[in-house]
Design an enzyme around this catalytic site. Structure first.
Site, mmCIF file in Angstrom:
data_model
loop_
_atom_site.group_PDB
_atom_site.id
_atom_site.type_symbol
_atom_site.label_atom_id
_atom_site.label_comp_id
_atom_site.label_asym_id
_atom_site.label_seq_id
_atom_site.Cartn_x
_atom_site.Cartn_y
_atom_site.Cartn_z
ATOM 1 N N GLY A 43 -3.699 -46.821 -24.406
ATOM 2 C CA GLY A 43 -2.856 -46.471 -25.892
ATOM 3 C C GLY A 43 -3.671 -45.394 -26.567
ATOM 4 O O GLY A 43 -3.098 -44.574 -27.087
ATOM 5 N N CYS A 44 -5.016 -45.393 -26.673
ATOM 6 C CA CYS A 44 -5.773 -44.524 -27.355
ATOM 7 C C CYS A 44 -5.636 -43.116 -26.536
ATOM 8 O O CYS A 44 -5.682 -41.894 -27.346
ATOM 9 C CB CYS A 44 -7.248 -44.959 -27.366
ATOM 10 S SG CYS A 44 -7.511 -46.445 -28.316
ATOM 11 N N THR A 45 -5.565 -43.121 -25.523
ATOM 12 C CA THR A 45 -5.229 -41.929 -24.530
ATOM 13 C C THR A 45 -4.046 -41.116 -24.948
ATOM 14 O O THR A 45 -3.967 -39.963 -25.336
ATOM 15 C CB THR A 45 -5.388 -42.091 -23.196
ATOM 16 O OG1 THR A 45 -6.819 -42.731 -22.880
ATOM 17 C CG2 THR A 45 -5.265 -40.884 -22.311
ATOM 18 N N ALA A 48 -4.142 -39.890 -28.456
ATOM 19 C CA ALA A 48 -5.011 -38.680 -28.542
ATOM 20 C C ALA A 48 -4.222 -37.363 -27.769
ATOM 21 O O ALA A 48 -4.147 -36.630 -28.518
ATOM 22 C CB ALA A 48 -6.420 -38.767 -27.879
#
Length: 202
Positions: A43-45, A48
């Protein structure tokens, strides 16, 4: 957590380039400050990458985007280089900014209560007041929604196209029983339709 209208706390955090970054570095700019749990996780990738892809659009709207997590500067560099990210990543291992913005605390993961970073985004105006605040962010479509608000439209982005699974389900042939059920109202209506009057010839 901070809300719209609150004064945005200043901070000084080291970025992936090794430079100290604070709100004071962006006079006259809108700052999009987003907090995320951990580098190089799915999710964080995606988050970003989405902000990085829209970076020029944010710049055209007079805004800068800063991502914050507890990860070290070295991890930020590896994350940045692995995915060719353009967004500036800030390291907050002591949780100074997380706590100041209310982006760290209890949350639910897989049905369990845990303590950790709360995925949050704050749109901070040039007057250094919070214009919009998001907590418990859902990643997909979020960058577009934030960009719309920064541009002043305030409208939600166009809903994403149906997933392949959803499309497959909608396109799947119906069972004979389902077809019969769907056709039933039409048959019933046909039975109830009044017969045409018969005119006798003389």
């Amino acid at each position: 957590m901070l809300n719209a209208g609150d004064r945005a706390p200043d901070f000084s955090l080291e970025s992936d380039s090794g430079k100290a970054v604070s709100l004071a570095d962006f006079p006259g700019k809108t700052v999009v400050l987003y907090f995320y749990p951990k580098d190089d996780t799915p999710g964080c990738t995606r988050e970003a990458q989405a902000f990085s892809a829209a970076l020029q659009a944010f710049a055209d709207a007079g805004a800068v985007v800063l991502g914050v997590s507890r990860d070290s500067v070295e991890r930020h560099r590896k994350f940045r280089d692995k995915y060719d990210l353009g967004v500036t990543l800030l390291s907050d291992p002591e949780l100074a900014a997380h706590n100041a913005y209310g982006a760290y605390g209890e949350k639910t993961m897989y049905g369990k209560k845990v303590t950790g970073a709360i995925r949050s985004t704050f749109i901070i105006g040039p007057d250094r007041k919070v214009k919009h605040a998001f907590s418990g962010v859902k990643v997909d479509g979020h960058a577009d929604a934030v960009l719309a608000l920064v541009r002043g439209g305030g409208a939600s982005p166009t809903p994403p196209a149906p997933t392949k699974v959803a499309a497959a389900k909608s396109a799947a042939p119906r069972s004979p029983a389902a077809k019969s059920a769907a056709a039933a109202p039409a048959k019933k209506a046909a039975v109830k339709a009044p017969a045409k009057p018969v005119t006798k010839s003389r």
